[in-house]
Design a protein around this motif. Sequence first.
Motif, mmCIF file in Angstrom:
data_model
loop_
_atom_site.group_PDB
_atom_site.id
_atom_site.type_symbol
_atom_site.label_atom_id
_atom_site.label_comp_id
_atom_site.label_asym_id
_atom_site.label_seq_id
_atom_site.Cartn_x
_atom_site.Cartn_y
_atom_site.Cartn_z
ATOM 1 N N TYR A 1 0.912 -1.225 -0.086
ATOM 2 C CA TYR A 1 -0.146 0.178 -0.118
ATOM 3 C C TYR A 1 1.093 1.266 0.018
ATOM 4 N N ASP A 2 0.293 2.131 -0.485
ATOM 5 C CA ASP A 2 0.885 3.766 -0.247
ATOM 6 C C ASP A 2 0.010 4.117 0.889
ATOM 7 N N LEU A 3 0.826 3.998 2.066
ATOM 8 C CA LEU A 3 0.222 4.302 3.587
ATOM 9 C C LEU A 3 -0.738 5.317 3.509
ATOM 10 N N SER A 4 -0.101 6.362 2.637
ATOM 11 C CA SER A 4 -1.176 7.813 3.066
ATOM 12 C C SER A 4 -2.620 7.786 2.384
ATOM 13 N N THR A 5 -2.770 6.591 1.735
ATOM 14 C CA THR A 5 -4.077 6.067 1.327
ATOM 15 C C THR A 5 -5.063 5.297 1.999
ATOM 16 N N LEU A 6 -4.321 4.586 2.940
ATOM 17 C CA LEU A 6 -4.891 3.375 3.671
ATOM 18 C C LEU A 6 -5.559 3.946 5.223
ATOM 19 N N ILE A 7 -6.696 3.228 5.461
ATOM 20 C CA ILE A 7 -7.120 3.246 6.771
ATOM 21 C C ILE A 7 -7.472 1.805 7.449
ATOM 22 N N LEU A 8 -6.653 1.939 8.640
ATOM 23 C CA LEU A 8 -6.867 0.670 9.318
ATOM 24 C C LEU A 8 -8.337 0.609 10.205
ATOM 25 N N VAL A 9 -9.383 -0.381 9.839
ATOM 26 C CA VAL A 9 -10.232 -0.376 10.801
ATOM 27 C C VAL A 9 -10.405 -1.510 11.723
ATOM 28 N N GLY A 10 -10.098 -1.407 12.987
ATOM 29 C CA GLY A 10 -10.302 -2.542 13.678
ATOM 30 C C GLY A 10 -11.541 -2.831 14.331
ATOM 31 N N PHE B 1 4.111 0.884 11.907
ATOM 32 C CA PHE B 1 4.440 1.823 10.832
ATOM 33 C C PHE B 1 5.048 3.450 11.297
ATOM 34 N N ASP B 2 6.076 3.545 10.409
ATOM 35 C CA ASP B 2 6.806 4.975 10.777
ATOM 36 C C ASP B 2 6.328 6.162 10.297
ATOM 37 N N GLN B 3 5.468 6.118 9.671
ATOM 38 C CA GLN B 3 4.648 7.168 9.048
ATOM 39 C C GLN B 3 3.208 7.231 9.495
ATOM 40 N N SER B 4 2.462 8.353 9.288
ATOM 41 C CA SER B 4 1.101 8.412 9.646
ATOM 42 C C SER B 4 0.276 7.452 8.876
ATOM 43 N N VAL B 5 -0.617 6.413 9.495
ATOM 44 C CA VAL B 5 -1.501 5.936 8.933
ATOM 45 C C VAL B 5 -2.969 6.202 9.774
ATOM 46 N N ILE B 6 -4.182 6.292 9.056
ATOM 47 C CA ILE B 6 -5.297 6.730 9.611
ATOM 48 C C ILE B 6 -5.812 5.214 10.331
ATOM 49 N N VAL B 7 -6.449 5.495 11.527
ATOM 50 C CA VAL B 7 -6.878 4.335 12.244
ATOM 51 C C VAL B 7 -8.174 4.751 12.676
ATOM 52 N N THR B 8 -9.056 3.608 12.750
ATOM 53 C CA THR B 8 -10.350 3.969 13.452
ATOM 54 C C THR B 8 -10.807 2.362 13.758
ATOM 55 N N THR B 9 -12.190 2.564 14.247
ATOM 56 C CA THR B 9 -12.512 1.198 14.786
ATOM 57 C C THR B 9 -14.149 1.155 14.413
ATOM 58 N N ALA B 10 -14.696 -0.228 14.572
ATOM 59 C CA ALA B 10 -16.086 -0.432 14.254
ATOM 60 C C ALA B 10 -16.495 -1.480 15.392
ATOM 61 N N ARG B 11 -17.546 -1.458 15.522
ATOM 62 C CA ARG B 11 -18.131 -2.610 16.502
ATOM 63 C C ARG B 11 -19.251 -3.493 15.957
ATOM 64 N N ILE B 12 -19.013 -4.664 15.781
ATOM 65 C CA ILE B 12 -19.946 -5.647 15.159
ATOM 66 C C ILE B 12 -19.742 -6.825 16.203
ATOM 67 N N ARG B 13 -21.012 -7.126 16.606
ATOM 68 C CA ARG B 13 -21.176 -8.437 17.538
ATOM 69 C C ARG B 13 -21.824 -9.469 16.882
#
Length: 177
Positions: free
Chosen positions: A34-43, A59-71
């Motif tokens: 990936y080009d990490l600047s276009t990536l989002i990690l969704v936990g 990762f030593d550069q900025s990566v966007i990170v967010t979460t979701a909740r699915i049960r």
Amino acid sequence: MPPDKAPGLGRILVSETQISEAISHLSSEIARDYDLSTLILVGVMDGAVPFLADLMRTFDQSVIVTTARIRSYYGTTGGQLIIDSLPLRDRIEGRHVLIVEDILDSGATCELFTRKLTEMGALSVKICALLDKPSRRIHNVKADYFGFEIPDTFVVGYGLDFDGKYRNLRNIHVLVR
Ligand code: IMP
Ligand code: MG
């Protein structure tokens, strides 16, 4: 299970050291692909908490990170998935999404979530699961990145729970029933 014998903690299946080696390896693959600047990690909460926290910090550069909740809710007529929270649409739109999951089992969660993220405007959606139980798969999904393939056995620790317990453990153990 007999009422006097609650499930308990069994042997270590994947150790803390093995987990950390696998995460380094996954991180290199992700950074290569990936080009990490276009990536989002969704936990996916709550199981992916330690995995997401460890993976994102490799990762030593900025990566966007967010979460979701699915049960998953298992009633008498089988499993049903409940989405409690989704990431913000404006974070997903126009980005490549990597779903970060503790374990890929039947594939129901990731199939539903992939569909939702695509509807939300993701450029691509791939799955990074620490553990994969391919023998349990019902839905047509695969782990694009995975740490360990494991047999059809219930495991706990490093985010994985049984009845809300054991998520905090550093190693992944078999649950003895
Ligand atoms: P799937 O939707 O069937 O792929 O299962 C996804 C969810 O079931 C995972 O994200 C886990 O939360 C849970 N799960 C599946 N197998 C295990 C296990 O062995 N231990 C703990 N949780 C599990
Ligand atoms: Mg989960």
